[in-house]
Design a protein around this motif. Structure first.
Motif, PDB file in Angstrom:
ATOM      1  N   LYS A 105      -0.094  10.119   1.762  1.00 42.11           N
ATOM      2  CA  LYS A 105      -1.315  10.400   2.135  1.00 42.11           C
ATOM      3  C   LYS A 105      -1.988  11.694   1.729  1.00 42.11           C
ATOM      4  N   HIS A 127      -9.740  11.556   4.083  1.00 45.93           N
ATOM      5  CA  HIS A 127      -8.240  11.224   3.881  1.00 45.93           C
ATOM      6  C   HIS A 127      -8.166  10.181   2.648  1.00 45.93           C
ATOM      7  N   HIS A 128      -7.091   9.875   1.823  1.00 46.55           N
ATOM      8  CA  HIS A 128      -7.058   8.792   1.145  1.00 46.55           C
ATOM      9  C   HIS A 128      -5.481   8.807   1.178  1.00 46.55           C
ATOM     10  N   ALA A 129      -5.186   7.571   0.626  1.00 46.90           N
ATOM     11  CA  ALA A 129      -3.615   7.142   0.264  1.00 46.90           C
ATOM     12  C   ALA A 129      -3.333   7.697  -1.037  1.00 46.90           C
ATOM     13  N   VAL A 188      -4.866  14.508   3.239  1.00 47.80           N
ATOM     14  CA  VAL A 188      -6.010  14.687   4.190  1.00 47.80           C
ATOM     15  C   VAL A 188      -6.493  16.115   3.817  1.00 47.80           C
ATOM     16  N   THR A 248      -0.920  17.114   1.440  1.00 47.14           N
ATOM     17  CA  THR A 248      -0.152  15.916   1.016  1.00 47.14           C
ATOM     18  C   THR A 248       1.305  15.639   1.765  1.00 47.14           C
ATOM     19  N   CYS A 260       0.921   6.479   7.424  1.00 48.48           N
ATOM     20  CA  CYS A 260      -0.217   6.338   8.382  1.00 48.48           C
ATOM     21  C   CYS A 260      -1.293   7.205   8.247  1.00 48.48           C
ATOM     22  N   LEU A 261      -2.481   6.531   7.983  1.00 51.07           N
ATOM     23  CA  LEU A 261      -3.679   7.533   7.873  1.00 51.07           C
ATOM     24  C   LEU A 261      -3.997   8.046   9.047  1.00 51.07           C
TER      25      LEU A 261
END
Length: 76
Positions: free
Chosen positions: A61, A54-56, A63, A20, A25-26
């Protein structure tokens, strides 16, 4: 900039890593050119991980990726 947090956990057949950071940016999975200074991380993850995603999160974010453990059989 900011803190980076790494959480490792284990399932019976995988090591799961979650990273994290504060970046907004993803990640993209693209092969970098020979002169590129970045862009290789997710390509490497794609090559060795059984799964990844991945997620915000609240302020950035996360991953995650799952690496198969030696000797583990798929689906066990």
């Amino acid at each position: 900039s900011g803190d980076v947090r790494l959480v490792l956990s284990r399932t019976p057949d995988h090591l799961v890593a979650q990273v994290t950071d504060a970046g907004g940016c993803l990640p993209l999975c693209a092969e970098a050119g020979p002169d590129s200074e970045n862009g290789r991380g997710m390509w490497l993850v794609e090559q060795i991980a059984a799964q990844w995603g991945h997620h915000a999160s609240g302020a950035g974010k996360t991953v995650w990726f799952a690496l198969p453990l030696p000797g583990a059989l798929p689906g066990e």
